[in-house]
Enzyme design. Structure first.
Site, mmCIF file in Angstrom:
data_model
loop_
_atom_site.group_PDB
_atom_site.id
_atom_site.type_symbol
_atom_site.label_atom_id
_atom_site.label_comp_id
_atom_site.label_asym_id
_atom_site.label_seq_id
_atom_site.Cartn_x
_atom_site.Cartn_y
_atom_site.Cartn_z
ATOM 1 N N SER A 121 -4.731 7.491 5.791
ATOM 2 C CA SER A 121 -5.887 7.024 6.560
ATOM 3 C C SER A 121 -5.413 6.779 7.977
ATOM 4 C CB SER A 121 -6.455 5.722 5.982
ATOM 5 O OG SER A 121 -7.244 5.973 4.847
ATOM 6 N N ARG B 138 2.684 9.197 -2.781
ATOM 7 C CA ARG B 138 1.570 10.126 -3.024
ATOM 8 C C ARG B 138 1.927 11.546 -2.607
ATOM 9 N NH1 ARG B 138 -4.302 7.147 -2.572
ATOM 10 N NH2 ARG B 138 -3.693 5.269 -3.737
ATOM 11 N N GLU C 176 -6.793 10.612 -1.556
ATOM 12 C CA GLU C 176 -6.337 10.130 -0.255
ATOM 13 C C GLU C 176 -4.808 10.053 -0.190
ATOM 14 O OE1 GLU C 176 -5.626 6.001 2.003
ATOM 15 O OE2 GLU C 176 -7.298 6.024 0.577
ATOM 16 N N ARG D 151 1.926 -4.373 -2.249
ATOM 17 C CA ARG D 151 0.512 -4.723 -2.392
ATOM 18 C C ARG D 151 0.233 -5.211 -3.802
ATOM 19 N NH1 ARG D 151 -2.397 0.294 0.961
ATOM 20 N NH2 ARG D 151 -1.137 0.029 2.841
ATOM 21 N N ARG E 7 -1.010 4.309 -7.482
ATOM 22 C CA ARG E 7 -1.321 2.941 -7.048
ATOM 23 C C ARG E 7 -0.232 1.999 -7.559
ATOM 24 N NH1 ARG E 7 -6.210 1.464 -4.960
ATOM 25 N NH2 ARG E 7 -7.176 3.330 -5.802
#
Length: 424
Positions: free
Chosen positions: A350, A389, A347, A260, A275
């Site tokens: 999801s 994460r 988070e 990403r 991130r």
């Protein structure tokens, strides 16, 4: 993608649903294109029908010796052959214009999704586990994990910011987490896959990343894209198919690198693993019928929660509000893991029910029992979990005053019996 028939039936309801997501009304503009397209289509069909009738009448007139009528009919057919291509081109252009307008709109939220503008309006559904009390000041992972094999400096020299180079026991822990998660999802009934990491435009359009989110992606020199998540490859496994009912529900999982650009994340989470441009993730995808998708959503969320519970990581389950959901989702649960170094929940997964939104973009269908007509499938996706994460959560929750990290017991067999990471 949205069903134009539903917009025609109740445009006010469609706009009201868009408004819940903070989007402007769109039905009027879309229906104007639709009306124009249908008018052109009608003219085109009438012209094609008249051309066919006139062509047949030419032979009849010639047979009756009526050359005048035959010549007039020939002239009419010739004129229609000139005008029809223009109508066909106009109809094609309007169809594409309508498709583009529909494709730019986000999915409509489910009725039980709470109204809200951003993450501050999300609703906590439940919590699991109690955050550990430390007898020393808990640190963030970038402040103690480099001594355990987490090397950001070397990665920066090789690739720039938002990359990591893992060595030794840290690399092994990363691998162990991925293997552990795959085994957990195998027990939950998901079929392990090894999908492509490079995909075509059509695949990213199908899951909703294109055309709107191109800047978040990495494109290769041969016009393919690096996947931002295995959701793209796994969901597109049913693209342009009529899936046999016996194959439903289809539950797929894969451990892949994800890529990403983080175009909209300048200045956010610049330290550590939260991130990154490249990270590993175990993805969960389900393909099912409309009647079963809500139950599947709960099942997939429970499968992701089971990983956190097995790793003894405190977390909370959040129902996202209308303003915080992803483009393709109609309902989303976020799982947020406790990070003592930040003293907050972040988070880690999801899990979204996309309804038939992605299936329409992919033309993925099934034929209900006893029906002659096909219907669009429902697709769901989620993380089970994001490996990086999860690694952060294991490090921060298991940290000790001497810089070592005590590992969850579930990971010890995957670490060859190692239960503690020791600073080099």
């Amino acid at each position: 993608m949205h069903d134009i028939r539903l917009i025609r039936t109740d445009p006010a309801a469609f706009d009201a649903a868009l408004a819940r997501r903070g989007a402007e009304p769109a039905s009027s503009a879309i229906l104007a294109i639709d009306e124009q397209r249908r008018e052109v289509q009608t003219k085109m069909q009438e012209g094609q029908s008249r051309r066919n009738d006139a062509s047949k009448a030419i032979g009849k007139a010639m047979g009756q010796g009526d050359t005048g009528a035959a010549e007039a009919l020939k002239a009419e057919v010739a004129k229609l052959k000139e005008t029809l291509p223009a109508l066909e081109a106009e109809e094609k252009a309007l169809t594409q214009k309508q498709a583009d307008a529909l494709a730019a709109l986000p999915n409509l939220p489910a009725e039980d999704v709470p109204m809200g503008e951003d993450e501050n309006d999300n609703v906590e559904v439940s919590r699991w586990g109690t955050p550990r009390s430390f007898d020393f000041e808990a640190k963030e992972h970038p402040d103690f994990a480099p001594a355990l094999g987490l090397d950001f400096e070397t990665a920066a020299q090789i690739s720039g910011a938002r990359f990591v180079f893992m060595r030794g026991q840290m690399a092994r822990l990363n691998r162990a987490l991925g293997a552990f998660m795959l085994d957990m999802q195998d027990k939950a009934g998901f079929t392990e896959c090894v999908p492509p990491l490079l995909v075509k435009d059509e695949a990213l359009f199908g899951t909703g990343q294109l055309p709107k989110f191109a800047e978040d992606l990495f494109r290769t020199t041969d016009d393919r894209w690096l996947i931002p998540t295995a959701e793209v490859s796994l969901t597109n496994a049913v693209r342009e198919q009529i899936v046999d009912n016996a194959a439903l529900p289809m539950k797929l999982t894969a451990l892949t690198p994800c890529f990403r650009s983080e175009a909209g994340a300048a200045g956010k989470d610049t330290r550590g693993l939260i991130r990154q441009h490249q990270f590993d993730k175990v993805e969960l995808v389900a393909i099912t019928t409309p009647e079963a998708s809500e139950a599947m959503h709960e099942e997939m969320t429970a499968a992701a929660e089971a990983v956190l519970q097995a790793l003894e990581l405190p977390y909370r389950k959040m129902l996202l509000c209308t303003g915080d959901m992803g483009f393709s989702a109609r309902k989303t649960y976020d799982l947020e893991v406790w990070l003592p170094g930040q003293n907050t929940y972040r988070e880690i997964s999801s899990i979204s029910n996309c309804g038939d939104f992605q299936a329409r973009r992919m033309n993925a269908r099934f034929k209900p029992e006893g029906s002659k007509k096909t219907e669009f499938l429902h697709t769901l996706n989620g993380s089970g979990l994001a490996v990086g994460r999860t690694l952060v959560a294991v490090l921060e929750n298991g940290q000790n005053a001497d810089g070592s990290v005590t590992l969850p017991s579930a990971l010890v067999p995957y670490m060859g019996g190692i239960d503690t990471l020791e600073p080099a």
